[in-house]
Design a protein around this motif. Structure first.
Motif, PDB file in Angstrom:
ATOM      1  N   GLY A   1      46.480   2.654  45.490  1.00 24.60           N
ATOM      2  CA  GLY A   1      45.049   2.813  45.320  1.00 24.60           C
ATOM      3  C   GLY A   1      44.680   2.499  43.878  1.00 24.60           C
ATOM      4  O   GLY A   1      45.529   2.496  42.992  1.00 24.60           O
ATOM      5  N   PHE A   2      43.408   2.230  43.667  1.00 20.06           N
ATOM      6  CA  PHE A   2      42.930   2.025  42.294  1.00 20.06           C
ATOM      7  C   PHE A   2      41.501   2.513  42.192  1.00 20.06           C
ATOM      8  O   PHE A   2      40.830   2.763  43.203  1.00 20.06           O
ATOM      9  CB  PHE A   2      43.053   0.557  41.880  1.00 20.06           C
ATOM     10  CG  PHE A   2      42.182  -0.405  42.654  1.00 20.06           C
ATOM     11  CD1 PHE A   2      40.954  -0.824  42.160  1.00 20.06           C
ATOM     12  CD2 PHE A   2      42.619  -0.919  43.879  1.00 20.06           C
ATOM     13  CE1 PHE A   2      40.164  -1.718  42.874  1.00 20.06           C
ATOM     14  CE2 PHE A   2      41.838  -1.820  44.593  1.00 20.06           C
ATOM     15  CZ  PHE A   2      40.615  -2.219  44.096  1.00 20.06           C
ATOM     16  N   THR A   3      41.034   2.669  40.964  1.00 26.12           N
ATOM     17  CA  THR A   3      39.719   3.233  40.716  1.00 26.12           C
ATOM     18  C   THR A   3      38.861   2.254  39.925  1.00 26.12           C
ATOM     19  O   THR A   3      39.358   1.570  39.033  1.00 26.12           O
ATOM     20  CB  THR A   3      39.842   4.558  39.939  1.00 26.12           C
ATOM     21  OG1 THR A   3      40.685   5.450  40.668  1.00 26.12           O
ATOM     22  CG2 THR A   3      38.496   5.217  39.742  1.00 26.12           C
TER      23      THR A   3
ATOM     24  N   ARG B   1      36.776   4.960  44.316  1.00 24.04           N
ATOM     25  CA  ARG B   1      38.224   4.783  44.504  1.00 24.04           C
ATOM     26  C   ARG B   1      38.495   3.969  45.749  1.00 24.04           C
ATOM     27  O   ARG B   1      37.880   4.166  46.798  1.00 24.04           O
ATOM     28  CB  ARG B   1      38.943   6.127  44.592  1.00 24.04           C
ATOM     29  CG  ARG B   1      40.469   5.950  44.552  1.00 24.04           C
ATOM     30  CD  ARG B   1      41.203   7.242  44.302  1.00 24.04           C
ATOM     31  NE  ARG B   1      42.610   6.955  44.022  1.00 24.04           N
ATOM     32  CZ  ARG B   1      43.540   6.780  44.966  1.00 24.04           C
ATOM     33  NH1 ARG B   1      43.212   6.879  46.238  1.00 24.04           N
ATOM     34  NH2 ARG B   1      44.788   6.510  44.619  1.00 24.04           N
TER      35      ARG B   1
ATOM     36  N   SER C   1      39.530   9.080  38.362  1.00 21.88           N
ATOM     37  CA  SER C   1      40.708   8.409  38.905  1.00 21.88           C
ATOM     38  C   SER C   1      41.770   9.423  39.306  1.00 21.88           C
ATOM     39  O   SER C   1      41.740  10.579  38.887  1.00 21.88           O
ATOM     40  CB  SER C   1      41.282   7.444  37.868  1.00 21.88           C
ATOM     41  OG  SER C   1      41.686   8.155  36.712  1.00 21.88           O
ATOM     42  N   LYS C   2      42.714   8.974  40.126  1.00 18.86           N
ATOM     43  CA  LYS C   2      43.865   9.796  40.469  1.00 18.86           C
ATOM     44  C   LYS C   2      45.037   9.415  39.580  1.00 18.86           C
ATOM     45  O   LYS C   2      45.126   8.291  39.088  1.00 18.86           O
ATOM     46  CB  LYS C   2      44.238   9.619  41.942  1.00 18.86           C
ATOM     47  CG  LYS C   2      43.254  10.276  42.896  1.00 18.86           C
ATOM     48  CD  LYS C   2      43.821  10.355  44.309  1.00 18.86           C
ATOM     49  CE  LYS C   2      42.885  11.122  45.218  1.00 18.86           C
ATOM     50  NZ  LYS C   2      43.444  11.244  46.591  1.00 18.86           N
TER      51      LYS C   2
ATOM     52  N   ASP D   1      46.785   5.809  39.030  1.00 17.53           N
ATOM     53  CA  ASP D   1      45.902   4.699  39.388  1.00 17.53           C
ATOM     54  C   ASP D   1      45.776   3.692  38.247  1.00 17.53           C
ATOM     55  O   ASP D   1      45.765   4.072  37.072  1.00 17.53           O
ATOM     56  CB  ASP D   1      44.482   5.209  39.688  1.00 17.53           C
ATOM     57  CG  ASP D   1      44.300   5.660  41.116  1.00 17.53           C
ATOM     58  OD1 ASP D   1      45.276   5.597  41.890  1.00 17.53           O
ATOM     59  OD2 ASP D   1      43.185   6.081  41.456  1.00 17.53           O
TER      60      ASP D   1
ATOM     61  N   ARG E   1      50.810  -1.418  38.266  1.00 19.81           N
ATOM     62  CA  ARG E   1      49.612  -1.214  39.080  1.00 19.81           C
ATOM     63  C   ARG E   1      48.501  -2.182  38.664  1.00 19.81           C
ATOM     64  O   ARG E   1      47.744  -2.670  39.502  1.00 19.81           O
ATOM     65  CB  ARG E   1      49.130   0.231  38.958  1.00 19.81           C
ATOM     66  CG  ARG E   1      50.063   1.249  39.609  1.00 19.81           C
ATOM     67  CD  ARG E   1      50.085   1.067  41.136  1.00 19.81           C
ATOM     68  NE  ARG E   1      51.037   1.935  41.779  1.00 19.81           N
ATOM     69  CZ  ARG E   1      50.765   3.175  42.178  1.00 19.81           C
ATOM     70  NH1 ARG E   1      49.564   3.691  41.983  1.00 19.81           N
ATOM     71  NH2 ARG E   1      51.684   3.896  42.779  1.00 19.81           N
TER      72      ARG E   1
END
Length: 204
Positions: A105-107, A118, A135-136, A139, A176
């Motif tokens: 995943g990315f933000t 997200r 964000s997480k 990410d 990432r």
């Protein structure tokens, strides 16, 4: 004098630490500009993601050069601005193809509105959660503005040109970042979407 300078540096370090903790723990204090003032949030964001605010200058230059549509001559209150960019963020997610494993995943953070969204891997593509708190952990974070998202959706701008011109900045783990680049390079681009001659980046 030396003691005062040390205190100032210490206070600044503590402030940055608190902002970082809020941001990575959910960032509720950095709420989006559709609902709260966002100038302070932009300043604190720039501490966490160095030179992130360069994106704003790059967008301004791209509007002047013709790479992006020009700014409106007069700013008018747009009651549907949030819905329009929310739809644009969703459209971007619908156009992205899932990469092979490992999935990620990315933000995305939009500087003009301080709106966080997200993108998480779903069954056949990326599911988009618009208006998240931040964000997480782990990410990649993509910093840009709504004008760039709309241009990517329209196919009038490629991801590579956007990044070279400083309209997009990526932060987070290097692997990432590369994974996000790979996915965004798959967006369809109009054959006529070459940058105007003389357009210069502001990536700095």
């Amino acid at each position: 004098m030396r003691r005062r300078g040390a205190r100032d540096r210490s206070a600044r370090t503590i402030a940055i630490f608190i902002v970082a903790a809020m941001l990575f723990a959910g960032g509720g204090a950095l709420a989006c500009g559709y609902h709260t003032p966002s100038d302070i949030a932009r300043g604190t964001l720039n501490y966490i993601y160095p030179k992130a605010l360069y994106v704003r200058t790059a967008v301004w230059q791209a509007q002047n050069s013709g790479l992006l549509p020009p700014r409106p001559a007069r700013v008018v209150k747009d009651l549907f601005a949030y819905q329009r960019i929310a739809d644009g963020l969703q459209q971007l997610g619908d156009a992205l193809a899932l990469p092979p494993a490992p999935r990620f995943g990315f933000t995305v953070i939009l500087l003009d509105s301080m709106l966080w969204s997200r993108y998480a891997p779903g069954e056949s593509g990326f599911d988009v959660d618009v208006h998240v708190k931040g964000s997480k952990k782990g990410d990649a974070v993509l910093v840009t503005q709504s004008e760039v998202i709309l241009a990517l959706n329209a196919g009038s701008l490629s991801f590579d040109v956007a990044e070279v011109q400083g309209l997009i900045r990526l932060y987070g783990p290097v692997d990432r970042q590369e994974a996000v680049r790979s996915v965004l390079r798959g967006l369809p681009v109009d054959a006529r979407a070459d940058p105007p001659q003389g357009a210069e980046g502001a990536s700095g």
